[in-house]
Design an enzyme around this catalytic site. Structure first.
Site, PDB file in Angstrom:
ATOM      1  CG  HIS A  31      -1.976  -1.119   1.304  1.00  0.00           C
ATOM      2  ND1 HIS A  31      -3.028  -1.031   0.563  1.00  0.00           N
ATOM      3  CD2 HIS A  31      -2.049  -2.320   1.626  1.00  0.00           C
ATOM      4  CE1 HIS A  31      -3.873  -2.120   0.581  1.00  0.00           C
ATOM      5  NE2 HIS A  31      -3.272  -2.942   0.993  1.00  0.00           N
ATOM      6  CE1 TYR A 291       0.852  -3.688   8.482  1.00  0.00           C
ATOM      7  CE2 TYR A 291      -0.307  -3.266  10.494  1.00  0.00           C
ATOM      8  CZ  TYR A 291      -0.479  -3.560   9.186  1.00  0.00           C
ATOM      9  OH  TYR A 291      -1.596  -4.227   8.446  1.00  0.00           O
TER      10      TYR A 291
END
Length: 300
Positions: A31, A291
């Protein structure tokens, strides 16, 4: 415990998109291309009945939204086939926050972090796809559903497609009873902008023009698991006992970029507040580790 480390996952995902393992740009591993938008959320009474979470009690709360393309190349044209994402961070009055991450694919095709990396590599290299499908035959039905939903087709607008949050969460009511739920961010209403949008950044240009014409609204649709529905398997197909409108998201315009001066914003579905609990879904529980590793690469 996952058989792969967060560092190995990020290495392989970056490599799948032709990026080096070490820092190259400040963009996300996946993304990578997206932008931020501001708005509000107001929950329905039914949501408050099922959860004590602060953003579900009916008062308007601010939200930060990021619409994105799913791949790791921030220069990819918006017309390219790709899953699209809508991430939402709800800002509670007490200073806490909780996030929902949705994607245009209604079905998740794997169950483990290792298989997700294999699938991403295979999707980027069609020669690997037959071998992946031979090893993961249960991915085929999910891929067919996603194909029928046109999940990878570039939409006319970020505001025109639903976004499916594949993980399940346990909502806890004031009396302590729990309900396993899944979310869909379903488009509600907006005003079509004038003009045509055909450039490589057409989705960004279109949504900015659409917001200039008026707010964009989405419904937070919640499915409540029935007996036998598995909350710990992101591939499981539910037959929910209830589907209801849990509230309205109203996106009003672009937000000042919180990452413009080197900051980092992470939308994390494991960031929950009182009244919401996590499942044992291995993909969900692996996300914050991945992440954190991705942020390390972004910051150099």
């Amino acid at each position: 415990m996952s058989a792969v480390t967060p560092a190995a996952v990020v290495d392989r995902l970056r490599a799948a998109f032709g990026r080096p393992t070490e820092p190259d740009t400040p963009h996300r591993t996946l993304h990578a291309k997206g932008a931020f938008y501001a708005g509000t959320f107001t929950a329905t009474p039914r949501a408050a009945e099922l959860s004590t979470a602060g953003h579900l009690q009916g008062s308007e709360v601010p939200i930060l939204v990021r619409w994105s393309n799913g791949g790791g190349n921030h220069r990819a044209p918006d017309k390219a086939p790709d899953v699209r994402g809508m991430s939402v961070s709800f800002k509670l009055p007490d200073g806490t926050a909780t996030d929902i991450l949705g994607q245009t694919a209604p079905r998740f095709v794997v169950r483990t972090p290792e298989a997700f990396v294999e699938f991403t590599e295979a999707a980027r290299n069609p020669r690997k796809l037959p071998g992946f499908l031979l090893r993961h035959r249960d991915a085929v039905p999910a891929l067919l559903v996603n194909g029928k939903a046109r999940a990878l087709i570039s939409p006319r607008s970020y505001a025109a497609v639903p976004y499916f949050a594949v993980h399940a969460f346990r909502w806890v009511a004031a009396d302590g009873t729990g309900s396993w739920v899944r979310y869909v961010l379903r488009p509600q209403s907006s005003t079509d902008p004038e003009g045509s949008f055909e450039g490589r950044d057409r989705l960004r240009e279109e949504i900015v023009a659409r917001l200039a014409a008026g707010p964009v609204t989405f419904t937070l649709e919640v499915s409540v698991a029935a007996d036998g529905d598995d909350p710990n398997d992101p591939m499981s197909v539910w037959k929910p006992r209830e589907v209801f409108d849990a509230g309205t998201l109203t996106i009003t315009g672009p937000a000042d970029d919180p990452e413009a001066d080197g900051g980092v914003v992470v939308f994390d579905p494991t960031r929950v507040v009182d009244g919401i609990e996590l499942s044992e879904d291995p993909i969900l529980l692996f996300r914050p580790q991945a992440y954190a590793e991705s942020v390390r690469r972004r910051l150099g």
